[in-house]
Each structure stands twice: as C-alpha cells, then as structure tokens.
Design a protein around this motif. Structure first.
Motif, PDB file in Angstrom:
ATOM      1  N   LYS A 175       0.817  -1.332   0.129  1.00 58.03           N
ATOM      2  CA  LYS A 175      -0.261  -0.061   0.248  1.00 58.03           C
ATOM      3  C   LYS A 175       0.816   1.297  -0.121  1.00 58.03           C
ATOM      4  O   LYS A 175       0.685   2.200  -0.706  1.00 58.03           O
ATOM      5  CB  LYS A 175      -0.906   0.130   1.373  1.00 58.03           C
ATOM      6  N   MET A 217      -5.024   0.436 -12.632  1.00 54.67           N
ATOM      7  CA  MET A 217      -6.025  -0.307 -12.003  1.00 54.67           C
ATOM      8  C   MET A 217      -5.646  -0.245 -10.183  1.00 54.67           C
ATOM      9  O   MET A 217      -4.570  -0.346  -9.752  1.00 54.67           O
ATOM     10  CB  MET A 217      -5.768  -1.901 -11.966  1.00 54.67           C
ATOM     11  N   ASP A 218      -6.438   0.543  -9.430  1.00 53.35           N
ATOM     12  CA  ASP A 218      -6.380   0.755  -8.021  1.00 53.35           C
ATOM     13  C   ASP A 218      -6.349  -0.480  -7.199  1.00 53.35           C
ATOM     14  O   ASP A 218      -6.703  -1.608  -7.623  1.00 53.35           O
ATOM     15  CB  ASP A 218      -7.647   1.487  -7.447  1.00 53.35           C
ATOM     16  N   LEU A 219      -5.466  -0.380  -6.187  1.00 56.56           N
ATOM     17  CA  LEU A 219      -5.310  -1.638  -5.485  1.00 56.56           C
ATOM     18  C   LEU A 219      -6.942  -2.236  -4.981  1.00 56.56           C
ATOM     19  O   LEU A 219      -7.584  -1.541  -4.570  1.00 56.56           O
ATOM     20  CB  LEU A 219      -4.773  -1.221  -3.799  1.00 56.56           C
ATOM     21  N   GLN A 220      -6.928  -3.442  -5.360  1.00 55.11           N
ATOM     22  CA  GLN A 220      -8.023  -4.178  -4.966  1.00 55.11           C
ATOM     23  C   GLN A 220      -7.957  -5.773  -4.888  1.00 55.11           C
ATOM     24  O   GLN A 220      -6.889  -5.946  -5.447  1.00 55.11           O
ATOM     25  CB  GLN A 220      -9.142  -3.933  -6.263  1.00 55.11           C
ATOM     26  N   GLU A 221      -9.053  -6.207  -4.336  1.00 53.52           N
ATOM     27  CA  GLU A 221      -8.929  -7.809  -4.427  1.00 53.52           C
ATOM     28  C   GLU A 221      -9.131  -8.442  -5.672  1.00 53.52           C
ATOM     29  O   GLU A 221      -9.938  -7.898  -6.621  1.00 53.52           O
ATOM     30  CB  GLU A 221      -9.674  -8.470  -3.235  1.00 53.52           C
ATOM     31  N   THR A 222      -8.390  -9.545  -6.316  1.00 53.48           N
ATOM     32  CA  THR A 222      -8.293 -10.051  -7.264  1.00 53.48           C
ATOM     33  C   THR A 222      -8.771 -11.662  -6.976  1.00 53.48           C
ATOM     34  O   THR A 222      -8.520 -12.149  -5.866  1.00 53.48           O
ATOM     35  CB  THR A 222      -7.360 -10.051  -8.297  1.00 53.48           C
ATOM     36  N   LYS A 237      -4.937 -11.027  -2.705  1.00 58.91           N
ATOM     37  CA  LYS A 237      -6.009 -10.016  -1.791  1.00 58.91           C
ATOM     38  C   LYS A 237      -5.865  -8.607  -2.004  1.00 58.91           C
ATOM     39  O   LYS A 237      -6.837  -7.855  -1.755  1.00 58.91           O
ATOM     40  CB  LYS A 237      -6.020 -10.244  -0.172  1.00 58.91           C
ATOM     41  N   CYS A 238      -4.788  -8.219  -2.728  1.00 58.18           N
ATOM     42  CA  CYS A 238      -4.442  -6.785  -2.946  1.00 58.18           C
ATOM     43  C   CYS A 238      -3.516  -6.484  -3.867  1.00 58.18           C
ATOM     44  O   CYS A 238      -2.240  -7.117  -3.941  1.00 58.18           O
ATOM     45  CB  CYS A 238      -3.895  -6.158  -1.789  1.00 58.18           C
ATOM     46  N   TYR A 239      -4.060  -6.186  -5.085  1.00 60.62           N
ATOM     47  CA  TYR A 239      -3.253  -6.176  -6.603  1.00 60.62           C
ATOM     48  C   TYR A 239      -3.578  -4.737  -7.137  1.00 60.62           C
ATOM     49  O   TYR A 239      -4.746  -4.263  -7.093  1.00 60.62           O
ATOM     50  CB  TYR A 239      -3.661  -7.292  -7.549  1.00 60.62           C
ATOM     51  N   GLY A 240      -2.650  -4.013  -7.692  1.00 62.25           N
ATOM     52  CA  GLY A 240      -2.833  -2.668  -8.562  1.00 62.25           C
ATOM     53  C   GLY A 240      -1.711  -2.705  -9.567  1.00 62.25           C
ATOM     54  O   GLY A 240      -0.683  -3.178  -9.526  1.00 62.25           O
ATOM     55  N   ASN A 291       1.640  -6.442  -5.984  1.00 66.32           N
ATOM     56  CA  ASN A 291       0.859  -7.687  -5.619  1.00 66.32           C
ATOM     57  C   ASN A 291       1.304  -8.298  -4.246  1.00 66.32           C
ATOM     58  O   ASN A 291       2.363  -8.400  -4.011  1.00 66.32           O
ATOM     59  CB  ASN A 291       1.379  -8.626  -6.567  1.00 66.32           C
TER      60      ASN A 291
END
Length: 142
Positions: free
Chosen positions: A95, A109-114, A118-121, A134
C-alpha cells in the motif's frame, strides 16, 4: 519484497516463453490462459482471448521473469511491453509503495482484491515506468 520483470506479448507469449525456457534450460512453465479465469458476466470473454496467456513465469538464474499476452483491444507497443512487478508478503509495504508511486502518475487499476491476490494494483509512475504491485498472503493462485 522482490522486484520482478513482467513482459507482455501480442499473441505470441506461449511461443516466447517456450523459447526462453529452452534458452535458459528451465522447467517448462505452467500457463494460465484468459479462458481459465473465473467468468465475469459484466465483461464476457471474447473468443479470441480464451487461448491467450494471462500469466506464466520462468525462474531464470534465480530471478522470476513473468509473461503474458495483452488482452485483445489493449494497446501494445513493441519495446514498451515491460513492467516491474513488486511482490511482497507485507500488505502495508504494498500500500505504501503504491501510494508513493502513483503521485504524479496514472493509476491503471487501483489496489483491489482479485481472484489471485487479496491486494493487487497497476500504475504508471510520473517517469512512465509501469508497475504491478501484488500482495502475497501465501495463498496466491498464480
């Protein structure tokens, strides 16, 4: 935290990664195609994307090199098809780096769950360098 190279190809990723595996005498990679991803009814997968490589990687002399085809319709510029990928088991580190790198840059692509993390951007920093960040919680799917 590791910094890995991510190479994008315009439909010939499978051929390229097989070539590099042979050149560097690595194991044949596991390949995930766009067609193997969980379906999203809001974004139906075009037929021409189903067999394209979404993700694969080789370990070349101790370094991870990751590969994918660009999704149909996405821009591809030969020579600018490289991004740097940060993979970390520390969510706060992901973050913090993302928030600093996006200053003056463009968030793709904003930080988000894929489905794989659990957190990728993704973003392009103010110097034009493309980054993927990632979080590796230990149960990454790729």
């Amino acid at each position: 935290m590791a910094v890995d190279v991510y190479l994008n190809f315009n439909g010939n990723c499978r051929e390229a990664v097989a070539f590099y595996a042979q050149v560097f005498e690595t194991e044949q990679p596991q390949i995930m195609t766009f067609g193997e991803t969980p379906p999203n009814p809001e974004y139906p997968l075009p037929e021409e994307a189903k067999n394209l490589v979404m993700h694969t990687r080789l370990n070349i002399s101790g370094s991870n090199v990751m590969f994918s085809d660009v999704f149909p319709g996405m821009p591809f510029t030969l020579g600018n098809n490289i991004s740097l990928a940060i993979v970390s088991k520390d969510l706060n580190e992901i973050k913090a780096a993302f928030n600093k790198l996006k200053e003056g840059g463009t968030v793709v692509m904003d930080l988000q769950e894929t489905f794989w993390s659990k957190c990728y951007g993704q973003l392009t920093d103010k110097f034009g360098i493309q980054w993927q960040l990632n979080y590796d919680s230990g149960d990454m799917k790729l």
